[in-house]
Design a protein around this motif. Structure first.
Motif, short mmCIF file in Angstrom:
data_model
loop_
_atom_site.label_atom_id
_atom_site.label_comp_id
_atom_site.label_asym_id
_atom_site.label_seq_id
_atom_site.Cartn_x
_atom_site.Cartn_y
_atom_site.Cartn_z
N GLN A 13 0.86 -1.17 0.00
CA GLN A 13 0.00 0.00 0.00
C GLN A 13 0.90 1.23 0.00
N ARG B 278 -4.21 5.59 -0.63
CA ARG B 278 -3.20 4.58 -0.87
C ARG B 278 -3.35 4.05 -2.29
N ARG C 295 -2.42 0.62 -4.52
CA ARG C 295 -2.07 -0.78 -4.35
C ARG C 295 -1.05 -1.21 -5.41
#
Length: 417
Positions: free
Chosen positions: A282, A321, A323
């Motif tokens: 993340q 965030r 990924r």
């Protein structure tokens, strides 16, 4: 022999006592002047300072020179790069032979789907294939017999034609000798033409019959091939009733219970390939633009560091965030488990032989534009310029020299003093 100390005693006058006292006070004065000369600069700097603080309450760092690795710390979760799910190919009753968490090898039987109807159909299709194959073989025999009869008929007609031609030759010679009338000679010519016509017709019929036989054989062969494909497909479905693992690894989840009725396409068992583990990371949104595919990574696990590479980065931001995925450059460490939490560092950039200082809260306090530099015990506010920032160090672009000391703890409480 010394009788007494009268010879050693000497009277002291009042002027000598006063001289000794003056010397003593003069020494004391010189000592005080030396101490004042020694501590006066420090006292003057202390007097000129606006705030006094215990040095134990601040953290001081030293400017050094070396390589600075610009990185970002991220939290990761262990995931399997390959975690296939086995699905049911047909309806039936599932019988499982494994349990969740069981380690398995490549190709073992995980269970069986019982389908009596499919197995019965497979036997029927195999029987139909055998029957059609027998019909094809019988048709080939009949075709050969038919071709043999036509070859025999053509052969007899060729002999008849040859005989008619010899008879016509004899008639020709006899007629030239005047021993044969015109009627018999013409009959001999007609016999040759009839024989030629019969032979030509027979050959055409043989060609037509051969094409018909070939067509029939191709039709029978097509039927056999179609039935063979159908039987193989049913056999494949019957073989798919046996649930096998496509990879070596760990049984992650059982999607059904033992003896459950299943339908085509229903998930049965999920298997995790333990030899191809990756780290799902993340990345903070502020670093998302700098993380690209191929960025080096260092994964920390049980006190050791394992190198890896970013293999994918999502174009979507979720909860501040982004990924991404990190694959190990070599075999993953032993003991990793699915969904286990680990820490990783993404190595964004490396600056070679730069001035650097320990990273601290002073960056946020002044935005990296100024900091307190320690000069002879006094912290003096000085403008500086910082460059790349890593987890532990910060690059000094200007404002500081090698070996200088600066306060790296929070300087907001000094209020610019």
């Amino acid at each position: 022999m010394i009788r007494d100390d009268s010879s050693m005693d000497r009277p002291v006058s009042g002027s000598d006592a006063r001289t000794r006292k003056r010397l003593i006070w003069a020494g004391i004065a010189l000592l005080l002047l030396a101490l004042i000369a020694l501590f006066l600069p420090s006292w003057r700097r202390w007097a000129e300072s606006e705030t006094s603080i215990d040095v134990a309450r601040v953290r001081i760092g030293t400017v050094t020179r070396g390589d600075l690795v610009r990185d970002v710390s991220v939290e990761g979760r262990v995931v399997a790069a390959f975690h296939p799910t086995v699905f049911a190919q047909t309806d039936g009753i599932a019988r499982l032979r494994v349990s969740a968490g069981q380690v398995i090898e490549h190709g073992p039987i995980l269970g069986q789907v019982q389908s009596p109807e499919l197995e019965s159909r497979a036997r029927q299709e195999r029987s139909s294939l055998i029957s059609l194959q027998a019909d094809l073989d019988r048709q080939r025999i009949l075709a050969e017999q038919s071709r043999a009869r036509y070859r025999q008929s053509i052969g007899l007609l060729e002999v008849e034609l040859e005989a008619a031609r010899r008879a016509m030759d004899r008639a020709e010679r006899t007629r030239q000798e005047g021993l044969l009338n015109a009627v018999e000679y013409e009959k001999a010519q007609d016999d040759v033409k009839v024989a030629e016509l019969k032979l030509e017709v027979s050959r055409q019929q043989a060609d037509f019959e051969s094409e018909s036989l070939d067509f029939e054989l191709r039709n029978r062969e097509s039927q056999v091939e179609r039935q063979r494909l159908l039987a193989e497909e049913i056999e494949r479905q019957v073989d798919a009733l046996t649930i096998r693992s496509p990879v070596s690894g760990l049984v992650s989840r059982l999607l059904i219970e033992d003896h459950d009725a299943v339908a085509p396409g229903q998930g049965l068992v999920t298997v995790v390939d333990l030899s191809a583990l990756e780290i799902e990371i993340q990345v903070p949104e502020s670093f998302a633009d700098e993380i690209i595919i191929g960025t080096e990574a260092a994964v920390s696990y049980e006190g050791e560091t394992f190198l890896g590479t970013v293999t994918s980065i999502s174009p979507e931001v979720e909860g501040n965030r982004v990924r991404g995925r990190v694959a190990f450059d070599s075999a993953p460490p032993n003991g990793l488990k699915q969904n286990q939490r680990v820490q990783a560092r993404l190595l964004i950039d490396t600056r070679v032989e730069v001035l650097k200082a320990p990273r601290g809260p002073f960056l946020e306090a002044a935005g990296g534009r100024q900091d307190y530099v320690v000069e002879d015990g006094i912290a003096v506010l000085r403008p500086i310029q910082v460059g790349a920032v890593s987890l532990a160090e910060v690059e000094i672009v200007s404002g500081l020299d090698l070996g200088e000391q600066l306060i790296v703890s929070d300087t907001a409480r000094f209020e610019g003093a």
